[in-house]
Scaffold this active site. Structure first.
Site, mmCIF file in Angstrom:
data_model
loop_
_atom_site.group_PDB
_atom_site.id
_atom_site.type_symbol
_atom_site.label_atom_id
_atom_site.label_comp_id
_atom_site.label_asym_id
_atom_site.label_seq_id
_atom_site.Cartn_x
_atom_site.Cartn_y
_atom_site.Cartn_z
ATOM 1 N N HIS A 166 0.843 -1.202 0.000
ATOM 2 C CA HIS A 166 0.000 0.000 0.000
ATOM 3 C C HIS A 166 0.875 1.248 0.000
ATOM 4 O O HIS A 166 0.641 2.189 -0.780
ATOM 5 C CB HIS A 166 -0.910 -0.028 1.229
ATOM 6 C CG HIS A 166 -1.733 1.203 1.428
ATOM 7 N ND1 HIS A 166 -3.071 1.269 1.132
ATOM 8 C CD2 HIS A 166 -1.402 2.438 1.914
ATOM 9 C CE1 HIS A 166 -3.529 2.473 1.409
ATOM 10 N NE2 HIS A 166 -2.536 3.199 1.896
ATOM 11 N N GLU A 167 1.899 1.273 0.851
ATOM 12 C CA GLU A 167 2.773 2.447 0.924
ATOM 13 C C GLU A 167 3.622 2.593 -0.336
ATOM 14 O O GLU A 167 3.893 3.709 -0.786
ATOM 15 C CB GLU A 167 3.669 2.350 2.168
ATOM 16 C CG GLU A 167 2.908 2.351 3.486
ATOM 17 C CD GLU A 167 1.929 3.513 3.595
ATOM 18 O OE1 GLU A 167 2.249 4.617 3.118
ATOM 19 O OE2 GLU A 167 0.830 3.315 4.147
ATOM 20 N N HIS A 170 1.999 4.588 -3.017
ATOM 21 C CA HIS A 170 2.156 6.038 -2.854
ATOM 22 C C HIS A 170 3.519 6.493 -3.381
ATOM 23 O O HIS A 170 3.634 7.572 -3.964
ATOM 24 C CB HIS A 170 2.022 6.422 -1.383
ATOM 25 C CG HIS A 170 0.638 6.267 -0.831
ATOM 26 N ND1 HIS A 170 -0.479 6.770 -1.461
ATOM 27 C CD2 HIS A 170 0.181 5.674 0.305
ATOM 28 C CE1 HIS A 170 -1.554 6.501 -0.737
ATOM 29 N NE2 HIS A 170 -1.189 5.820 0.328
ATOM 30 N N GLU A 243 -6.338 6.862 -1.083
ATOM 31 C CA GLU A 243 -6.243 5.697 -0.195
ATOM 32 C C GLU A 243 -6.967 4.503 -0.802
ATOM 33 O O GLU A 243 -6.503 3.359 -0.704
ATOM 34 C CB GLU A 243 -6.816 6.035 1.179
ATOM 35 C CG GLU A 243 -5.964 6.997 1.995
ATOM 36 C CD GLU A 243 -4.558 6.479 2.205
ATOM 37 O OE1 GLU A 243 -4.398 5.302 2.556
ATOM 38 O OE2 GLU A 243 -3.608 7.252 2.014
#
Length: 634
Positions: A166-167, A170, A243
């Site tokens: 997930h990170e 980004h 998100e």
């Protein structure tokens, strides 16, 4: 969305952020002016005096906001590391006896290799028992990934991998750059509230003007909370949709939903949840966190509702099941390492073999462009193989501060002894004979021990240690890298591009905010630079002039139907020095076309060898379009 669409969306969000900031500033100025008008009108001031005072208050308010934003942006010039340190992050050592930290490093290394980006620096928020994480920085070259101690202890390996994936989304999609700028911009519109609160705290006074000062401070604080309102609205509007996309990207990366869904369930099920104990710092970076760090709801929520995020991954999940998990974990909180042992995730499995050095892969330009910054399950399997097959001695050297410079210089040395001797002389002249001799030794070791697909990942793993060196040493290192490249005109295109990639990454890590930008140039503005790049690539990959011309045409037809004729530059690969900056400034859609063109040139016959695939990855990484390792199926 693919990588380039994400980049375009991030650029639009950046423009949207500027507009929202202007509207917020206008609202604050109007509120201050209204308060000033009420004060002066009540005292019977003339129209001229009132107008003069309103101009003064407007200018003063704008100055306070502007200076506040500039100050905060200046404090963030160091990039992701400054954010991690602000939250109390502790750097994760390259070698550690803490199994939680070793597991974290292994997971991050695996995803970094699969993604084709430099290994980020790792931090742990040791005093946070909640489950949370964030990625911060201006670009992958200065990125950090920070996780809480609670995440390390409560999550099993699959769940930790889901959070890290997930990170990484980004990092890959340009969200970090927007997030860190958002911190600086929003600080300015909160300045009035901060000043008012400080005056109220410090000015309980005994001065006869204390009443007036108190009233002014109270007005400033109240008006400043308009800034807080706008700040939270801006963060919520920018963050929530990204998100959701990051959750979807994490699933695409890992090809399974159980890990990410399990992490979200544990956030909802354990008492600590995802709320950070340092609420003031969490407020400022709430839009960067994996989970809601401060507990805001409705319009101000920076994340979609937790149950909504879980149901998007597991449609049959409901609130009753979450309540049962909460009751279960209230008395016996989950232990990630115990779950690893129970699920067999801690077992050492035999990694898949690397493909034969002479293997070729079938590729299509559109498929390669779709793979940029979009690693999938196959890429993770390849990352496992790459990580497992990197020579242990070389991997250890990549984690040692004193060895990382000769190791990277060794990867640049030519296989031909006469050229390598000249390159070693350049190293000795700048960094000393000891480093030159060590670089020659490591070059021989790398040539014997490293598969062609392992050189770029090894350099990527060494990068976090390299950027820990003092700035003067890094400046000397870059000067040496360029000298090694120019030591002989016969330098290979791969060696040249690897040297260029190291230069780009080090420069970006030294001055991250300076190089953070979204490209806006169009294809028509860089026709000459594209022709030069494709000519050099075509010439380097084809000894026959006619075959090189066909390769060049295959690439140019992808990007420019009407194009310059094939004309290899006299300077060979060195002619590329002038093309990187303009090409890196292309708008996202144009970059997608360029990646397709480069792929078509290198693989004009529809197939790419392993060495050619690594060359393609190196060129694309230099243009900030990271590709997973070993494209396609061997």
């Amino acid at each position: 969305m693919n990588f380039f669409e994400h980049q375009a969306a991030a650029r639009r969000n950046s423009s949207r952020l500027v507009l929202l900031f202007v509207l917020a500033v206008a609202g604050i100025v109007l509120a201050v002016d209204a308060a000033a008008w009420l004060v002066f009108a009540g005292k019977g001031a003339s129209v001229g005096e009132t107008a003069t005072m309103l101009v003064f208050t407007s200018v003063l308010t704008l100055a306070i906001i502007g200076l506040g934003s500039l100050y905060r942006i200046a404090t963030l010039r160091g990039g992701g590391e400054s954010v991690a340190l602000q939250l109390g992050g502790v750097a994760v050592p390259e070698q550690s006896n803490d199994f939680h930290l070793r597991r974290l490093r292994n997971v991050v290394e695996e995803i970094a290799i699969a993604s084709g980006v430099p290994m980020p620096r790792l931090y742990v928020l040791e005093h946070e028992s909640a489950i949370n994480a964030f990625a911060a920085g201006y670009s992958p070259s200065d990125a950090v990934v920070a996780v809480t101690r609670g995440a390390l202890e409560r999550l099993n390996r699959d769940e930790l991998q889901g959070v890290i994936a997930h990170e990484f989304s980004h990092i890959l999609n340009g969200d970090m750059r927007l997030n860190i700028r958002l911190i600086g911009v929003l600080f300015g519109i909160l300045m009035l509230a901060i000043i008012g609160r400080k005056v109220l705290e410090l000015g309980r006074g005994r001065d006869r003007n204390a009443g007036a000062i108190f009233a002014a401070a109270l007005i400033a604080m109240l008006v400043g909370y308009i800034g807080l309102f706008f700040g939270r609205i801006i963060k919520a509007g920018v963050s929530r949709s990204r998100e959701r996309l990051a959750d979807a990207s994490a699933v695409q990366f890992t090809r399974q939903t159980a890990g990410l869904a399990g992490a979200l369930k544990k956030i909802g099920g354990i008492d600590e949840g995802s709320r950070l104990s340092h609420r003031g710092d969490a407020e400022e970076i709430s839009h960067m966190l994996f989970g809601d760090g401060i507990g805001l709801r409705s319009w101000f929520a920076t994340h979609p509702p937790l149950l909504e995020r879980i149901c998007a991954l597991e449609p049959g999940f409901n609130g009753e099941q979450l309540d049962r998990l909460r009751a279960k974990w209230h008395s016996a909180p989950p232990d990630g390492l115990e779950e690893d042992a129970h699920l067999g995730l801690a077992d050492v499995r035999q990694p898949p073999p690397l493909p034969c050095v002479t293997a070729e892969q079938a590729v299509t330009p559109a498929a390669v462009a779709a793979q940029v910054a979009q690693p999938g399950a196959d890429d993770y399997r390849r990352a496992d193989a790459i990580s497992a097959h990197i020579d242990d001695a070389l991997r250890t050297l990549a984690t040692r501060r004193e060895a990382v410079i000769p190791l990277l210089l060794g990867l640049l040395l030519d296989a031909r002894a006469d050229i390598a001797d000249r390159q070693a002389d350049e190293i000795a002249a700048r960094l000393g004979k000891t480093i030159a001799l060590e670089a020659r030794r490591l070059a021989r070791q790398a040539n014997e021990a490293l598969h062609p697909a392992l050189r770029l990942p090894l350099a990527s793993l060494a990068f976090p240690v390299l950027r820990l060196r003092p700035r003067p040493e890094l400046d000397a290192f870059l000067d040496t890298v360029n000298a090694v490249v120019y030591a002989d005109g016969a330098v290979s295109l791969f060696e040249y591009c690897l040297a260029r990639l190291l230069t780009v990454q080090v420069r970006e890590s030294l001055d991250p905010s300076r190089y953070a930008r979204f490209g806006r140039r169009r294809i028509v503005e860089v026709r000459g630079e594209i022709a030069t790049l494709l000519s050099v690539v075509a010439q380097a990959g084809n000894a026959d002039a006619d075959a090189a011309r066909k390769a060049y045409l295959a690439g140019m037809q992808r990007v420019m139907p009407e194009h310059p004729p094939y004309a290899p530059p006299a300077g060979g690969v060195l002619a590329l020095d002038d093309v990187w900056v303009p090409l890196d400034a292309l708008e996202p859609v144009a970059k997608e076309m360029l990646v397709e063109a480069i792929t078509a040139t290198i693989g004009h016959d529809g197939r790419i060898a392993i060495a050619e695939a690594e060359l393609l990855r190196t060129i694309c990484a230099t243009l900030h379009c990271p590709l997973p390792p070993m494209l396609g199926n061997a």
